[in-house]
Scaffold this motif. Structure first.
Motif, PDB file in Angstrom:
ATOM      1  N   SER A  97     -46.157 -65.271  -3.820  1.00 59.65           N
ATOM      2  CA  SER A  97     -44.730 -65.554  -3.735  1.00 59.65           C
ATOM      3  C   SER A  97     -44.101 -65.470  -5.120  1.00 59.65           C
ATOM      4  O   SER A  97     -44.782 -65.486  -6.151  1.00 59.65           O
ATOM      5  CB  SER A  97     -44.496 -66.948  -3.139  1.00 59.65           C
ATOM      6  OG  SER A  97     -45.166 -67.945  -3.893  1.00 59.65           O
ATOM      7  N   GLU A  98     -42.789 -65.352  -5.118  1.00 58.21           N
ATOM      8  CA  GLU A  98     -41.997 -65.363  -6.356  1.00 58.21           C
ATOM      9  C   GLU A  98     -40.629 -65.976  -6.064  1.00 58.21           C
ATOM     10  O   GLU A  98     -40.335 -66.364  -4.932  1.00 58.21           O
ATOM     11  CB  GLU A  98     -41.832 -63.944  -6.926  1.00 58.21           C
ATOM     12  CG  GLU A  98     -42.585 -63.707  -8.223  1.00 58.21           C
ATOM     13  CD  GLU A  98     -42.065 -64.489  -9.438  1.00 58.21           C
ATOM     14  OE1 GLU A  98     -40.978 -65.114  -9.337  1.00 58.21           O
ATOM     15  OE2 GLU A  98     -42.731 -64.454 -10.486  1.00 58.21           O
ATOM     16  N   LEU A 100     -36.311 -65.965  -6.263  1.00 64.41           N
ATOM     17  CA  LEU A 100     -35.103 -65.149  -6.289  1.00 64.41           C
ATOM     18  C   LEU A 100     -34.260 -65.604  -7.476  1.00 64.41           C
ATOM     19  O   LEU A 100     -33.277 -66.332  -7.343  1.00 64.41           O
ATOM     20  CB  LEU A 100     -34.342 -65.275  -4.968  1.00 64.41           C
ATOM     21  CG  LEU A 100     -34.942 -64.473  -3.817  1.00 64.41           C
ATOM     22  CD1 LEU A 100     -34.322 -64.862  -2.496  1.00 64.41           C
ATOM     23  CD2 LEU A 100     -34.776 -62.969  -4.077  1.00 64.41           C
ATOM     24  N   ILE A 130     -38.117 -56.109  -4.894  1.00 62.50           N
ATOM     25  CA  ILE A 130     -39.123 -56.594  -3.936  1.00 62.50           C
ATOM     26  C   ILE A 130     -39.891 -55.421  -3.350  1.00 62.50           C
ATOM     27  O   ILE A 130     -41.116 -55.497  -3.162  1.00 62.50           O
ATOM     28  CB  ILE A 130     -38.441 -57.435  -2.841  1.00 62.50           C
ATOM     29  CG1 ILE A 130     -37.879 -58.731  -3.453  1.00 62.50           C
ATOM     30  CG2 ILE A 130     -39.421 -57.751  -1.721  1.00 62.50           C
ATOM     31  CD1 ILE A 130     -36.953 -59.493  -2.517  1.00 62.50           C
ATOM     32  N   MET A 143     -40.330 -65.024  -0.779  1.00 63.37           N
ATOM     33  CA  MET A 143     -39.330 -65.178  -1.822  1.00 63.37           C
ATOM     34  C   MET A 143     -38.673 -66.551  -1.738  1.00 63.37           C
ATOM     35  O   MET A 143     -38.235 -66.976  -0.667  1.00 63.37           O
ATOM     36  CB  MET A 143     -38.280 -64.080  -1.722  1.00 63.37           C
ATOM     37  CG  MET A 143     -38.828 -62.681  -1.976  1.00 63.37           C
ATOM     38  SD  MET A 143     -39.689 -62.473  -3.572  1.00 63.37           S
ATOM     39  CE  MET A 143     -38.410 -62.976  -4.740  1.00 63.37           C
TER      40      MET A 143
END
Length: 285
Positions: A97-98, A100, A130, A143
């Motif tokens: 995950s990352e 926004l 992405i 995200m």
């Protein structure tokens, strides 16, 4: 009381931190999943990677990035994407995950997860980044929505509209940080539950829970709730988790985050149990 099928599939876990390692390893039976900060292992020695692999063989692990800055009109740094790809090959992690957010521009690192202007242009930039990240890493990220102490200037979309545009355009799941959502709502005069219900809840794949504290806003503008990960999850955020469980039928993976001011590990486990209780309440169990 019987537990519903959906509740049985929900999971509650913890963010891996070195300060909590002894407690975590002694209580794996009470932890369904661990989330590891990926950036800490991009340049780790072989022994560090081996230790992470050993951990992942004992409990499901997800990798959480903090420095890619995918919500930007600037292309993401390929070196960071390849570092995540390498780590995903090395470690049997179930997902990554990352955030926004944007974190750099013109070669300058701002050292903060900042909210870009919420516009169709920044949404398009995030979607493109992405897509690039998905190609390089080999799987799509979850995200995460971020907290902000100021409304992003020049925005033409509100937070829910902007998030939905990115999630639908990029075809990725949402890592829904409920304390970030709560902080943004109360800081800018919105109802947290209404903000929650405006999101595409069918796309929520994982959830973050944390705490924060109130600070003075600039220019005498009252107070702002700062998401600092140094405090317990407040009751209002557990209530949002119950609402989420009520409206999102898919299984949820919930991670409690703590980055300092650590209490006893018994207290940490109590926070996980409060999360499980909130999920059960929402599932009607």
């Amino acid at each position: 009381m019987a537990v519903s099928q959906e509740t049985a599939r929900d999971r509650v876990g913890l963010g891996w931190r070195g300060e909590l390692a002894a407690g975590i390893l002694s209580n794996l039976a009470h932890i369904d999943v661990l989330e590891v900060i990926a950036d800490d292992y991009y340049h780790a020695p072989r022994a560090g990677i081996a230790a992470l692999c050993s951990l992942a063989r004992q409990v499901p692990v997800s990798l959480h990035g903090v420095g890619m800055g995918l919500a930007s009109t600037m292309p993401a740094d390929p070196r960071r994407l390849h570092a995540m790809a390498r780590l995903m090959r090395q470690v049997p992690a179930e997902s990554w995950s990352e955030h926004l957010s944007f974190v750099r521009a013109g070669g300058i690192e701002i050292g903060h997860l900042a909210a870009p202007p919420r516009t169709p242009l920044s949404a398009a930039g995030a979607i493109a980044n992405i897509a690039l990240a998905t190609r390089i890493v080999g799987s799509a990220p979850l995200m995460e929505n971020i907290a902000t102490l100021v409304q992003p200037p020049a925005s033409t979309l509100d937070e829910a509209e902007w998030l939905a545009q990115i999630l639908h355009g990029a075809h990725v799941p949402l890592l829904l940080d409920l304390h970030n959502l709560y902080a943004n709502a109360v800081n800018f005069g919105h109802d947290p539950e209404q903000l929650l219900l405006r999101l595409p809840l069918e796309r929520v794949g994982a959830v973050h829970l944390s705490g924060g504290h109130w600070i003075e806003a600039p220019c005498g503008a009252g107070q702002r709730l700062l998401d600092d990960h140094l405090h317990d999850v407040p009751p209002a955020v557990f209530a949002l988790l119950t609402q989420l469980a009520r409206h999102a039928p898919q299984p949820l993976t919930v991670i409690v985050e703590r980055d300092g001011n650590y209490p006893s590990f018994e207290h940490v486990l109590g926070q996980l149990e409060l999360a499980r209780a909130a999920l059960r309440a929402g599932r009607g169990a």
